[in-house]
Design a protein around this motif. Structure first.
Motif, PDB file in Angstrom:
ATOM      1  N   LEU A   1       0.798  -1.140   0.032  1.00  0.00           N
ATOM      2  CA  LEU A   1       0.138  -0.050   0.016  1.00  0.00           C
ATOM      3  C   LEU A   1       0.927   1.242   0.027  1.00  0.00           C
ATOM      4  O   LEU A   1       1.637   1.376   0.879  1.00  0.00           O
ATOM      5  CB  LEU A   1      -0.972  -0.061   1.425  1.00  0.00           C
ATOM      6  CG  LEU A   1      -1.926  -1.143   1.475  1.00  0.00           C
ATOM      7  CD1 LEU A   1      -2.448  -1.013   2.561  1.00  0.00           C
ATOM      8  CD2 LEU A   1      -2.629  -1.358   0.252  1.00  0.00           C
ATOM      9  N   PRO A   2       0.600   2.157  -0.852  1.00  0.00           N
ATOM     10  CA  PRO A   2       1.338   3.431  -0.874  1.00  0.00           C
ATOM     11  C   PRO A   2       0.989   4.130   0.034  1.00  0.00           C
ATOM     12  O   PRO A   2      -0.141   4.186   0.394  1.00  0.00           O
ATOM     13  CB  PRO A   2       1.074   3.860  -2.395  1.00  0.00           C
ATOM     14  CG  PRO A   2      -0.402   3.559  -2.854  1.00  0.00           C
ATOM     15  CD  PRO A   2      -0.388   2.014  -2.150  1.00  0.00           C
ATOM     16  N   GLY A   3       2.165   4.886   0.846  1.00  0.00           N
ATOM     17  CA  GLY A   3       1.879   5.894   1.644  1.00  0.00           C
ATOM     18  C   GLY A   3       1.510   5.174   3.264  1.00  0.00           C
ATOM     19  O   GLY A   3       1.405   6.249   4.246  1.00  0.00           O
ATOM     20  N   ARG A   4       1.783   3.976   3.326  1.00  0.00           N
ATOM     21  CA  ARG A   4       1.853   3.208   4.694  1.00  0.00           C
ATOM     22  C   ARG A   4       3.140   3.035   4.923  1.00  0.00           C
ATOM     23  O   ARG A   4       3.460   1.885   4.712  1.00  0.00           O
ATOM     24  CB  ARG A   4       0.497   2.536   4.836  1.00  0.00           C
ATOM     25  CG  ARG A   4      -0.713   2.680   4.517  1.00  0.00           C
ATOM     26  CD  ARG A   4      -1.498   3.188   5.584  1.00  0.00           C
ATOM     27  NE  ARG A   4      -2.708   3.815   5.096  1.00  0.00           N
ATOM     28  CZ  ARG A   4      -3.526   4.680   5.583  1.00  0.00           C
ATOM     29  NH1 ARG A   4      -2.884   5.369   6.833  1.00  0.00           N
ATOM     30  NH2 ARG A   4      -4.350   5.138   5.150  1.00  0.00           N
ATOM     31  N   HIS A   5       4.016   3.611   5.678  1.00  0.00           N
ATOM     32  CA  HIS A   5       5.437   3.466   5.360  1.00  0.00           C
ATOM     33  C   HIS A   5       5.830   2.332   6.482  1.00  0.00           C
ATOM     34  O   HIS A   5       6.673   1.692   6.048  1.00  0.00           O
ATOM     35  CB  HIS A   5       6.083   4.754   5.870  1.00  0.00           C
ATOM     36  CG  HIS A   5       5.765   5.794   5.353  1.00  0.00           C
ATOM     37  ND1 HIS A   5       6.515   5.952   3.861  1.00  0.00           N
ATOM     38  CD2 HIS A   5       5.343   7.133   5.428  1.00  0.00           C
ATOM     39  CE1 HIS A   5       5.997   7.290   3.434  1.00  0.00           C
ATOM     40  NE2 HIS A   5       5.285   7.722   4.177  1.00  0.00           N
ATOM     41  N   TYR A   6       4.914   1.961   7.498  1.00  0.00           N
ATOM     42  CA  TYR A   6       5.340   1.055   8.291  1.00  0.00           C
ATOM     43  C   TYR A   6       5.166  -0.225   7.663  1.00  0.00           C
ATOM     44  O   TYR A   6       5.943  -1.364   7.861  1.00  0.00           O
ATOM     45  CB  TYR A   6       4.314   1.062   9.621  1.00  0.00           C
ATOM     46  CG  TYR A   6       5.067   0.328  10.614  1.00  0.00           C
ATOM     47  CD1 TYR A   6       6.392   0.452  11.096  1.00  0.00           C
ATOM     48  CD2 TYR A   6       4.387  -0.532  11.537  1.00  0.00           C
ATOM     49  CE1 TYR A   6       6.870  -0.387  12.185  1.00  0.00           C
ATOM     50  CE2 TYR A   6       4.601  -1.365  12.647  1.00  0.00           C
ATOM     51  CZ  TYR A   6       6.099  -1.054  12.887  1.00  0.00           C
ATOM     52  OH  TYR A   6       6.510  -1.987  14.002  1.00  0.00           O
ATOM     53  N   TRP A   7       4.447  -0.386   6.696  1.00  0.00           N
ATOM     54  CA  TRP A   7       3.872  -1.606   6.154  1.00  0.00           C
ATOM     55  C   TRP A   7       4.914  -1.886   4.677  1.00  0.00           C
ATOM     56  O   TRP A   7       5.247  -2.716   4.356  1.00  0.00           O
ATOM     57  CB  TRP A   7       2.527  -1.822   5.660  1.00  0.00           C
ATOM     58  CG  TRP A   7       1.831  -1.595   7.094  1.00  0.00           C
ATOM     59  CD1 TRP A   7       2.099  -2.018   8.498  1.00  0.00           C
ATOM     60  CD2 TRP A   7       0.426  -1.467   7.038  1.00  0.00           C
ATOM     61  NE1 TRP A   7       1.205  -1.811   9.035  1.00  0.00           N
ATOM     62  CE2 TRP A   7      -0.012  -1.535   8.452  1.00  0.00           C
ATOM     63  CE3 TRP A   7      -0.739  -1.070   6.122  1.00  0.00           C
ATOM     64  CZ2 TRP A   7      -1.174  -1.196   8.828  1.00  0.00           C
ATOM     65  CZ3 TRP A   7      -1.904  -0.902   6.332  1.00  0.00           C
ATOM     66  CH2 TRP A   7      -2.152  -0.985   8.018  1.00  0.00           C
ATOM     67  N   LEU A   8       5.326  -0.647   4.127  1.00  0.00           N
ATOM     68  CA  LEU A   8       5.709  -0.623   2.776  1.00  0.00           C
ATOM     69  C   LEU A   8       7.260  -1.084   2.936  1.00  0.00           C
ATOM     70  O   LEU A   8       8.305  -0.140   2.640  1.00  0.00           O
ATOM     71  CB  LEU A   8       5.582   0.722   2.077  1.00  0.00           C
ATOM     72  CG  LEU A   8       5.909   0.984   0.644  1.00  0.00           C
ATOM     73  CD1 LEU A   8       4.974   0.179  -0.174  1.00  0.00           C
ATOM     74  CD2 LEU A   8       5.840   2.344   0.162  1.00  0.00           C
TER      75      LEU A   8
ATOM     76  N   SER B   1      18.650   6.278   7.183  1.00  0.00           N
ATOM     77  CA  SER B   1      17.996   7.299   6.082  1.00  0.00           C
ATOM     78  C   SER B   1      17.477   8.379   6.446  1.00  0.00           C
ATOM     79  O   SER B   1      17.725   9.500   5.848  1.00  0.00           O
ATOM     80  CB  SER B   1      16.899   6.249   5.047  1.00  0.00           C
ATOM     81  OG  SER B   1      15.814   6.205   6.034  1.00  0.00           O
ATOM     82  N   ASN B   2      17.143   8.417   7.696  1.00  0.00           N
ATOM     83  CA  ASN B   2      16.494   9.599   8.177  1.00  0.00           C
ATOM     84  C   ASN B   2      15.266  10.112   7.490  1.00  0.00           C
ATOM     85  O   ASN B   2      15.112  11.082   7.660  1.00  0.00           O
ATOM     86  CB  ASN B   2      17.710  10.634   8.351  1.00  0.00           C
ATOM     87  CG  ASN B   2      17.137  11.852   9.351  1.00  0.00           C
ATOM     88  OD1 ASN B   2      16.984  11.651  10.255  1.00  0.00           O
ATOM     89  ND2 ASN B   2      17.795  13.042   8.932  1.00  0.00           N
ATOM     90  N   ILE B   3      14.520   9.327   6.767  1.00  0.00           N
ATOM     91  CA  ILE B   3      13.465   9.699   6.079  1.00  0.00           C
ATOM     92  C   ILE B   3      12.428  10.041   7.019  1.00  0.00           C
ATOM     93  O   ILE B   3      11.906   8.770   7.650  1.00  0.00           O
ATOM     94  CB  ILE B   3      12.933   8.904   4.919  1.00  0.00           C
ATOM     95  CG1 ILE B   3      14.427   8.855   3.953  1.00  0.00           C
ATOM     96  CG2 ILE B   3      11.860   9.420   4.221  1.00  0.00           C
ATOM     97  CD1 ILE B   3      14.058   7.878   2.828  1.00  0.00           C
ATOM     98  N   PRO B   4      11.878  11.242   7.264  1.00  0.00           N
ATOM     99  CA  PRO B   4      10.573  11.452   8.246  1.00  0.00           C
ATOM    100  C   PRO B   4       9.629  10.379   8.128  1.00  0.00           C
ATOM    101  O   PRO B   4       9.021   9.531   9.299  1.00  0.00           O
ATOM    102  CB  PRO B   4      10.414  12.787   8.092  1.00  0.00           C
ATOM    103  CG  PRO B   4      11.225  13.521   7.252  1.00  0.00           C
ATOM    104  CD  PRO B   4      12.092  12.566   6.538  1.00  0.00           C
ATOM    105  N   GLY B   5       8.945  10.184   7.058  1.00  0.00           N
ATOM    106  CA  GLY B   5       8.127   9.099   6.847  1.00  0.00           C
ATOM    107  C   GLY B   5       8.357   7.635   7.565  1.00  0.00           C
ATOM    108  O   GLY B   5       7.360   7.146   7.909  1.00  0.00           O
ATOM    109  N   HIS B   6       9.370   7.320   7.163  1.00  0.00           N
ATOM    110  CA  HIS B   6       9.991   6.010   7.700  1.00  0.00           C
ATOM    111  C   HIS B   6      10.113   6.014   9.123  1.00  0.00           C
ATOM    112  O   HIS B   6       9.952   4.917   9.731  1.00  0.00           O
ATOM    113  CB  HIS B   6      10.872   5.506   6.805  1.00  0.00           C
ATOM    114  CG  HIS B   6      10.724   5.131   5.638  1.00  0.00           C
ATOM    115  ND1 HIS B   6      10.554   4.105   4.920  1.00  0.00           N
ATOM    116  CD2 HIS B   6      10.640   6.123   4.328  1.00  0.00           C
ATOM    117  CE1 HIS B   6      10.192   4.145   3.514  1.00  0.00           C
ATOM    118  NE2 HIS B   6      10.439   5.255   3.464  1.00  0.00           N
ATOM    119  N   MET B   7      10.565   7.284   9.755  1.00  0.00           N
ATOM    120  CA  MET B   7      10.746   7.178  11.147  1.00  0.00           C
ATOM    121  C   MET B   7       9.609   7.090  12.149  1.00  0.00           C
ATOM    122  O   MET B   7       9.447   6.700  13.080  1.00  0.00           O
ATOM    123  CB  MET B   7      11.749   8.367  11.518  1.00  0.00           C
ATOM    124  CG  MET B   7      13.209   8.255  10.914  1.00  0.00           C
ATOM    125  SD  MET B   7      14.197   9.355  11.616  1.00  0.00           S
ATOM    126  CE  MET B   7      13.736  10.706  10.613  1.00  0.00           C
TER     127      MET B   7
END
Ligand code: SF4
Ligand code: SF4
Lengths: 387, 258
Positions: free
Chosen positions: A186-193, A261-267
């Motif tokens: 699912l695009p946009g659900r970072h924890y699962w993507l 990576s320091n990408i906010p969405g992933h953190m």
């Protein structure tokens, strides 16, 4: 063999009655949910899956884990597991039934459930999930029943059962992979993507499932008075230990990727789960830390051989492991997926009492099914002298 | 997966015919009349290969500007007013950082940051909501509009997990008591199904522009993105525009002039 269900001790009946009571409470609560809708749950516009789907995910893993007994026994001719395989298969049946029920209670329009089959949609992972779950249920029911029957009459199971067993091994991997694919793409659900989600699911399933099985067997062997077999326990705990190491490792890979990576969405999701938000700590944070401590604790007790083979310590280690994996998948996974909303706000969620009662009812259904099936298996095996 | 109304009717008529044949075989002659449905488009219907919307955010300065559009949509589509976290909304407004989550800059123009922005379904070209829906209750029309069949939706909310724009709402409770005045021209929804903006497909079919576009009085533009001569294409050429989360590849059909 069904007649075995009917002959039991008063304690056995009391246990079933107790479960029946819980099922009743769950069913009545569900009637209210049917009337008042999912507004009775803690879900909201931004957190659209909750406790139900989380339990579904966890239990698919428990179901798939039967393969950890079947695979060594049938692919590597490991004889020690043959005695307990049936318990794994019957536990899988209970788990799949619970999975299906959790899906049904999560639906807004359960009366239209068959639309999934009436309008098969090959681009939807949910279609495949429904198919593989039904297939897995059938496979385990046929294999379990047939092998037990053969054991009863002391004949070798027919060849076709073997082919079904081989199929079930691959099938077990596929059910949990497909379940991961539900959220993994699912695009946009970072924890699962993340590509390791399916691998994480499998690793956590392959330690949690056998651990739960072993715990239950340890309880049941006291009641029904039989031996699981020292060798079998030894091998199974080694499998559990390796799978748990892999599970923790894969989780740490996630942590590294997100924070290096320091990408906010992933953190964000990990931050929410373990460190809360500017507004404070959500309730799930405490659970996540308990889970982390339990995970490490279980490994400390499982990795050194001397501790792992100590039968006094083992149940504790297994209990901690089951709790740790359940917190990770049965709470954290779904909450972490939804907590950062599409608007980059924090969306909180907590299950409500009706939600928990309905879930308890479903767990009771699973326990009921497993109790009956295990009772049959134990009685048949005792008669045949194979326990 | 493209599914036109015509295809749908074809399937429907086939099933009616099948049912008719079955019943007839059972001796029930009355049911043998399998009518061939005829479908005629409204001569006024507006058509496009790819409907798109361009919102001139510079023009929306007061609360009234926004409310006019939101209310027009709410009335046209019987959207219930449910307060709290289970609300239903098709078009709504929010702050810059909530709308353009991956285009936020530090020390940005105060004016742009203080503006509010509309959000609604983007009618994406590669809609994840359509991809995940297990019943084809969410589907794409040939005009690019992502439509919904409320009578087929099973309420699994997979589409809500799939939509990265938070464009969808779920009927957690029976919505009807929350509708102030029912508009008989549009169906109300039942408990347990998902809903979202439909680009006013019912109005386009009758030759009218979407309700919010009409109410915006020139501040929102609507047209065919595939037509280089269209007004929306001209606006895109002449102005700097943003779309929400373009990096996800869904190809949103709602553009914002900044
Ligand atoms: S905005 Fe969301 S609901 Fe609308 S088409 Fe795109 S993915 Fe689907
Ligand atoms: S909630 Fe309805 S529209 Fe959304 S994915 Fe499920 S069936 Fe499709």
């Amino acid at each position: 063999m069904l007649e075995k269900v009917l002959k039991g001790s008063p304690k056995y009946y009391m246990w079933l009655a107790f479960l029946g009571g819980l099922i009743g409470v769950g069913a009545i609560t569900y009637l209210f949910q049917l009337k008042y809708g999912l507004s009775l749950t803690g879900m909201s516009r931004n957190v659209t899956w909750g406790f139900y789907i989380a339990q579904f995910t966890y239990l698919v893993g428990i179901a798939a884990s039967a393969v950890m007994l079947v695979l060594p026994a049938y692919f590597h001719g490991y004889k020690q597991f043959k005695k307990i395989i049936i318990f794994g298969e019957f536990m899988a049946i209970g788990a799949v039934i619970m999975c299906m029920l959790f899906i049904v209670v999560d639906m807004g329009m359960p009366q239209r459930m068959l639309n999934v089959m009436l309008h098969p949609t090959f681009n939807s992972v949910m279609f495949y999930d429904m198919m593989v779950l039904i297939g897995y249920l059938c496979l385990n029911a046929i294999i379990g029943w047939k092998t037990l029957e053969c054991e009863r009459f002391q004949v070798v199971p027919p060849q076709w059962v073997k082919y079904l067993i081989y199929t079930s091994v691959i099938w077990a991997f596929s059910i949990h992979t497909v379940t991961a694919f539900l959220s993994q793409g699912l695009p946009g659900r970072h924890y699962w993507l993340t590509a390791v989600l399916a691998a994480r699911f499998l690793a956590s399933a392959f330690c949690a499932g056998p651990a739960l099985l072993l715990l239950l067997l340890m309880i049941v062997k006291r009641i029904a008075k039989f031996e699981i077999g020292k060798e079998a326990i030894k091998t199974l705990t080694i499998i559990i230990t390796y799978a748990m190491c892999l599970n923790v490792f894969l989780f740490l890979c996630e942590v590294f990727t997100s924070f290096y990576s320091n990408i906010p969405g992933h953190m964000h999701p990990l931050h929410y789960l373990f460190a809360g938000t500017e507004q404070g700590l959500p309730w799930v944070t405490y659970w996540m830390w308990i889970g982390a401590v339990m995970a490490i604790g279980s490994l400390v007790l499982l990795i050194p051989t001397s501790l792992r083979e100590n039968m006094k310590i083992l149940p504790w280690a297994l209990g901690m492991l089951v709790l740790a994996t359940w917190i990770d998948k049965g709470l954290g996974l779904i909450i972490g997926g939804f907590a950062p909303s599409p608007f980059e706000t924090w969306a909180s969620y907590a299950p409500t009492v009706p939600e928990l009662l309905i879930s308890l009812g479903i767990f009771a259904v699973g326990a009921f099914v497993v109790s009956i099936l295990w009772k049959i298996a134990i009685d048949v095996k005792k008669e045949a002298g194979t326990l | 997966m493209k599914r036109s109304r015509r295809q749908f009717l074809k399937v429907a008529s086939l099933s009616v015919a099948g049912l008719g044949a079955q019943l007839a075989a059972g001796g029930m002659t009355k049911a043998a009349a399998a009518v061939k449905p005829s479908y005629k488009e409204d001569a006024l219907a507006l058509k496009a290969k790819r409907w798109a919307m361009v919102i001139d955010t510079r023009e929306f300065t007061s609360k009234e500007d926004f409310d006019a559009c939101i209310n027009a949509c709410n009335t046209a589509h019987n959207i219930p007013h449910i307060p709290g976290k289970t609300e239903i909304k098709w078009i709504w407004k929010d702050a810059y950082e909530h709308t353009f989550t991956d285009t936020t800059n530090k020390y940005q123009s105060k004016e742009i940051e203080d503006r509010e922005y509309f959000m609604l379904c983007n009618h994406c070209e590669n809609p994840p909501c359509v991809r995940v829906c297990p019943t084809q209750a969410t589907y794409k029309l040939e005009s690019g509009i992502v439509a919904m069949d409320y009578h087929r939706c099973i309420g699994c909310r997979f589409c809500m997990a799939g939509c990265p724009f938070g464009a969808r709402s779920f009927n957690f409770t029976d919505p009807r008591p929350y509708i102030k005045e029912v508009n008989p021209k549009f169906p109300t929804r039942m408990i347990g199904v998902v809903e979202k903006c439909n680009f006013c497909v019912e109005r386009l079919d009758a030759g009218k522009l979407p309700a919010c576009v009409e109410a915006a009085q020139g501040k929102i533009h609507f047209g065919d993105l595939s037509d280089p001569e269209s007004e929306v294409r001209k606006l895109l050429e002449e102005n700097f525009t943003l779309r929400r989360k373009p990096s996800l590849g869904t190809e949103p059909g709602v553009f914002y002039i900044i």
